[in-house]
Design an enzyme around this catalytic site. Structure first.
Site, mmCIF file in Angstrom:
data_model
loop_
_atom_site.group_PDB
_atom_site.id
_atom_site.type_symbol
_atom_site.label_atom_id
_atom_site.label_comp_id
_atom_site.label_asym_id
_atom_site.label_seq_id
_atom_site.Cartn_x
_atom_site.Cartn_y
_atom_site.Cartn_z
ATOM 1 N N ASP A 54 72.906 -82.440 -29.886
ATOM 2 C CA ASP A 54 72.020 -83.273 -29.071
ATOM 3 C C ASP A 54 72.502 -83.234 -27.625
ATOM 4 O OD1 ASP A 54 69.997 -85.057 -28.409
ATOM 5 O OD2 ASP A 54 70.918 -86.804 -29.370
ATOM 6 N N ASP A 64 61.047 -89.054 -24.298
ATOM 7 C CA ASP A 64 60.806 -90.191 -23.406
ATOM 8 C C ASP A 64 61.772 -90.191 -22.232
ATOM 9 O OD1 ASP A 64 62.878 -90.741 -25.309
ATOM 10 O OD2 ASP A 64 62.806 -92.855 -24.762
ATOM 11 N N HIS A 66 65.068 -85.573 -26.532
ATOM 12 C CA HIS A 66 64.069 -86.645 -26.610
ATOM 13 C C HIS A 66 63.003 -86.497 -25.539
ATOM 14 C CE1 HIS A 66 65.883 -89.129 -23.332
ATOM 15 N NE2 HIS A 66 67.026 -88.694 -23.810
ATOM 16 N N GLU A 104 64.295 -92.724 -27.385
ATOM 17 C CA GLU A 104 65.762 -92.698 -27.258
ATOM 18 C C GLU A 104 66.241 -93.696 -26.213
ATOM 19 O OE1 GLU A 104 69.749 -91.586 -25.794
ATOM 20 O OE2 GLU A 104 67.886 -91.706 -24.664
ATOM 21 N N GLU A 105 65.485 -93.822 -25.143
ATOM 22 C CA GLU A 105 65.932 -94.671 -24.028
ATOM 23 C C GLU A 105 65.906 -96.160 -24.380
ATOM 24 O OE1 GLU A 105 67.484 -93.479 -21.722
ATOM 25 O OE2 GLU A 105 66.818 -91.438 -21.340
ATOM 26 N N ASP A 125 67.203 -85.637 -18.093
ATOM 27 C CA ASP A 125 67.318 -86.528 -19.261
ATOM 28 C C ASP A 125 65.931 -86.919 -19.728
ATOM 29 O OD1 ASP A 125 68.161 -88.302 -21.164
ATOM 30 O OD2 ASP A 125 68.803 -89.838 -19.758
HETATM 31 ZN ZN LIG Z 1 68.806 -88.962 -22.755
#
Ligand SMILES: [Zn+2]
Length: 489
Positions: free
Chosen positions: A215, A121, A119, A188-189, A154
């Site tokens: 993922d 974001d 992801h 995603e967050e 992340d």
């Molecule tokens: Zn993440």
């Protein structure tokens, strides 16, 4: 009396023999493979490209409001510039305004595709902690052997490493036989309700059924698994569900000089205490049980003896795990009071008090089961309801017996020799929750090496990834594609 003692002695001896035999005969689940030598990556140059992506502050805000349009569009343009081969050979579609779906068409349309996810974001910086960062959050600096900044762990690291791997393979003339998709959500967050949900729906409409979905979520744990000195690659084969429960109590308000015995605040406080004291029951099952079956053979004798004999030791093990938050999260639905709101003035009794308790649901439990448990535990004086946008049932368990799991294992054995591989239950959530209808083989893993003290960097201060480790991550995706979807080079 003597005869009774002898009988007891015999039972104990037989029991001991069974325990020891089981511990001595557990079979290793690890794969061996010859190391891969012909996959050189310029880790420094790749790290520079990752650092450049970190400089776009693609922050997800609460409730998915105020999308950072300029940052996302800037990132998209940057990716295009940084990976010219990928953007020439693959189709890129923008989904739900900011999410990206890449399609790398395979030469053999009869083969099922694979899907790699990450992801774009990132979470915001907690106000007040900006100054604690060694380098500013979005500086994207390389210093001391690390790439620093939000998204280094992340999960821009995944986006960039996947594209870097594809760029590397394309430069070598690689052509996949299977079709490969890259799906990079943008929210995603905050639950992935816009991005991942839209990509998954689009793929479903097109009849895409990936044989493997990979993922973020798992990592290479260093020194974190008790009893195992080797690094341990934890592949998420299942993830916990998620529900937040609102507790509300009402009471007569008024002057604080003549209070009732229990006001609204006291009632909610008591309800929270009851929930903390009465957690949902522990179960060593599913992905957690499988992880013990993978880890036990790699452990010294005593812990192996316990894990190989859970039929006897489960209650004792559960009591021990309950004392450690990380271990506890693997064996039960957890209870976390996260919000408490009431009162406006020191001499006024509030009419209403409200709390939110966040539950991470163990596979086997359910949202309905959590609500039932809360209502039974707190009693009729408290109004109980599910709250918040994200309500997710626990995921099904992806099989560690599938060839796709073996593919991950083999790739790890080739590139990370001596690393123990294990299935694992994820206590956090990923965008895969939107993709579960597309494939049975959904795994969550990215080979970031982490020590226990690095865990606080996730969503925290001084997020960073090692430059050398980043090179390993790129190699992992490249080798996975070579193993999984095509022929050499
Ligand atoms: Zn993440």
């Amino acid at each position: 009396m003597k005869r009774v003692l002898a009988a007891v002695g015999l039972v104990v001896a037989v029991l001991l023999a069974v325990l020891v035999l089981r511990a001595a005969t557990v079979k290793s689940h690890q794969l061996q493979a010859a190391p891969v030598k012909d996959l050189a990556i310029d880790a420094r140059a790749a790290a520079e490209r990752l650092a450049g992506a970190i400089r776009f502050p693609t922050v997800s805000h609460e409730n998915g409001q105020n999308v950072e349009r300029v940052a996302f569009l800037g990132l998209h343009e940057y990716l295009q510039r940084s990976f010219p081969r990928v953007h020439a050979a693959l189709t890129r579609e923008t989904v739900a305004d900011y999410s990206l779906l890449y399609t790398w068409k395979g030469s053999n349309p009869s083969l099922a595709p694979i899907l790699l996810m990450s992801h774009q974001d990132v979470v915001p910086v907690e106000p007040g902690t900006e100054k604690d960062w060694t380098h500013p959050t979005f500086s994207g600096l390389i210093d001391g052997g690390y790439v620093w900044g939000r998204g280094a762990l992340d999960d821009k690291v995944g986006v960039l490493a996947i594209l870097e791997a594809a760029e590397t393979l394309l430069a070598r003339g690689f052509q996949p036989q299977r079709t490969v998709y890259f799906a990079f959500g943008h929210d995603e967050e905050v639950g992935g309700h816009q991005g991942a949900a839209a990509i998954a729906a689009l793929l479903a409409r097109r009849g895409v059924r990936p044989e493997l979905i990979l993922d973020e979520g798992g990592l290479i744990a260093e020194g974190m698994v008790q009893g195992i000195e080797k690094p341990v690659a934890l592949i998420g084969t299942a993830e916990k569900g998620y529900v937040s429960v609102e507790l509300v109590a009402e009471a007569a308000g008024g002057h604080s000089s003549m209070p009732p015995r229990h006001g609204a605040i006291g009632k909610v406080a008591e309800a929270i205490e009851k929930l903390e004291d009465h957690p949902m029951p522990a179960h060593i099952e599913g992905a957690t049980k499988r992880s013990f079956e993978y880890l036990a053979p790699e452990m010294p004798f005593v812990p192996r003896l316990v894990l190989a004999n859970l039929w006897l030791f489960a209650p004792a093990a559960e009591r021990q795990f309950a004392a450690d938050p990380a271990a506890n999260a693997r064996i039960r639905t957890t209870t976390a009071a996260t919000v408490f709101q009431a009162g406006i003035k020191e001499n006024v009794l509030p009419h209403r008090a409200r709390a939110v308790v966040n539950f991470r649901i163990l596979p086997g439990d359910s949202i309905a089961g959590v609500l039932r448990h809360v209502r039974e535990t707190v009693g009729p004086e408290i109004r109980v309801s599910a709250t918040g946008v994200t309500k997710t049932e626990p995921s099904p368990e992806s099989p560690d017996s599938a060839p796709e799991f073996a593919l991950l294992q083999r790739t790890l054995a080739q590139l990370f020799p001596g690393t123990v591989v294990s299935p694992n239950l994820l206590s956090g959530g990923t965008d895969t929750k939107h993709y579960l209808g597309l494939s049975h083989n959904v795994y969550r893993f990215l080979p970031i090496r982490m020590h226990a003290e690095d865990l606080a960097r996730l969503h925290g201060t001084n997020e960073r990834v090692g430059v050398e480790n980043y090179g390993e991550i790129v190699r992992f995706y490249a080798q996975l594609l070579r193993n999984g979807v095509g022929t050499t080079p």
